[in-house]
Motif scaffolding. Structure first.
Motif, PDB file in Angstrom:
ATOM      1  N   THR A  77       0.844  -1.195   0.000  1.00 36.80           N
ATOM      2  CA  THR A  77       0.000   0.000   0.000  1.00 36.80           C
ATOM      3  C   THR A  77       0.882   1.249   0.000  1.00 36.80           C
ATOM      4  O   THR A  77       1.991   1.258   0.513  1.00 36.80           O
ATOM      5  CB  THR A  77      -0.942   0.028   1.216  1.00 36.80           C
ATOM      6  OG1 THR A  77      -0.182   0.119   2.422  1.00 36.80           O
ATOM      7  CG2 THR A  77      -1.826  -1.210   1.257  1.00 36.80           C
ATOM      8  N   HIS A 107      -0.040   0.237  -5.250  1.00 33.42           N
ATOM      9  CA  HIS A 107      -1.286   0.895  -4.857  1.00 33.42           C
ATOM     10  C   HIS A 107      -1.111   2.400  -5.006  1.00 33.42           C
ATOM     11  O   HIS A 107      -0.125   2.982  -4.544  1.00 33.42           O
ATOM     12  CB  HIS A 107      -1.655   0.572  -3.408  1.00 33.42           C
ATOM     13  CG  HIS A 107      -2.614   1.561  -2.807  1.00 33.42           C
ATOM     14  ND1 HIS A 107      -2.279   2.386  -1.746  1.00 33.42           N
ATOM     15  CD2 HIS A 107      -3.891   1.891  -3.149  1.00 33.42           C
ATOM     16  CE1 HIS A 107      -3.310   3.156  -1.451  1.00 33.42           C
ATOM     17  NE2 HIS A 107      -4.298   2.875  -2.279  1.00 33.42           N
ATOM     18  N   HIS A 123       1.806  -3.347   4.606  1.00 28.88           N
ATOM     19  CA  HIS A 123       0.898  -2.241   4.902  1.00 28.88           C
ATOM     20  C   HIS A 123       1.755  -1.021   5.208  1.00 28.88           C
ATOM     21  O   HIS A 123       2.118  -0.751   6.364  1.00 28.88           O
ATOM     22  CB  HIS A 123      -0.020  -2.609   6.074  1.00 28.88           C
ATOM     23  CG  HIS A 123      -1.010  -3.674   5.735  1.00 28.88           C
ATOM     24  ND1 HIS A 123      -2.173  -3.410   5.042  1.00 28.88           N
ATOM     25  CD2 HIS A 123      -1.004  -5.009   5.979  1.00 28.88           C
ATOM     26  CE1 HIS A 123      -2.853  -4.537   4.886  1.00 28.88           C
ATOM     27  NE2 HIS A 123      -2.158  -5.523   5.434  1.00 28.88           N
TER      28      HIS A 123
END
Length: 257
Positions: free
Chosen positions: A7, A31, A80
């Motif tokens: 991400t 992302h 993440h």
């Protein structure tokens, strides 16, 4: 070779980790927050296995990101990485949540629950998480006066607690948290002491390495070394209470096993 979803991977640490993994021959799913941002990094994205688009401030977009990743296929690892630092005000998402909480805590929680379970999970935290204890009394900052630094610290404590909780709940998944240090990124500023390569190295290593030292779970890392996190982060009771609170705020349940 592994396929890794990261991400916030069009800039800063996320992009540095993506480039490192690509250089090693791995496949990476990027992302971007918006279609405009994706278009701006089209040359970089051309080397990736795919790019998914969505604003982590939005619960609907976050669900869309999960759907896009699942459509590509099961990931070997997820980093993440996306996050915001000190927001001047609480703000309010479409769902009414504080912006820092939505991006730094709710989004990784929702993605964890909604993306097909990978082999490895890595959550980006910060040494500042040690100033975030006591958040369960008001997770969404609806009763307290806004404190940007405290909100950030709390969100980074949540990241460590979530990594530890998943290590307990999902024993076949390697789940870890990483403090990359104060890195020279747009967020960290030009005066930060840690270069991008050093800052991305630990999370990239944990995502793909087959070295025995990397094949562990429920640990907190800083520059390839394990450290002890804040007490609440390592407390199973806090972890479970946090997950219950996040489930209530988002309406998304985290699978137990």
């Amino acid at each position: 070779m592994a396929i890794v979803f990261i991400t916030g991977s069009t800039d800063g640490l996320g992009r540095a980790a993506a480039q490192s993994l690509l250089d090693q021959g791995h496949r990476v799913v990027l992302h971007a927050r918006s279609a405009e941002r994706a278009a701006a990094v089209a040359d970089f994205a051309a080397h990736a296995a795919g790019i998914v688009i969505g604003d982590l401030r939005s619960a609907a977009d976050t669900k869309g990101i999960a759907d896009q990743v699942n459509a590509i296929g099961r990931m070997d690892a997820i980093i993440h990485n996306a996050g915001v630092y000190t927001e001047r005000s609480r703000g309010a998402t479409a769902e009414g949540h504080a912006g820092t909480l939505a991006i730094n805590t709710l989004a990784p929680y929702m993605l964890t629950a909604q993306i097909a379970r990978p082999k490895r999970l890595v959550y980006l935290s910060s040494g500042l998480h040690r100033g975030g204890e006591g958040s369960l009394r008001d997770l969404d900052w609806t009763r307290r006066s806004w404190d940007a630094a405290k909100a950030y610290a709390e969100s980074k404590l949540h990241a460590v607690a979530l990594a530890y909780a998943l290590a307990r709940r999902w024993p076949h998944v390697l789940s870890n948290a990483v403090d990359p240090g104060w890195v020279r990124t747009r967020m960290g500023g030009a005066g930060a002491p840690v270069d991008l390569d050093t800052g991305q190295r630990t999370q990239s290593w944990l995502a793909v390495s087959e070295e025995p030292a990397a094949l562990v779970s429920g640990r907190y890392w800083h520059h390839l070394r394990q450290e002890q996190p804040a007490g609440e982060a390592a407390d199973p009771a806090f972890q479970d209470a946090l997950i219950a609170g996040l489930s209530e705020l988002t309406g998304v349940a985290l699978p137990a096993v």
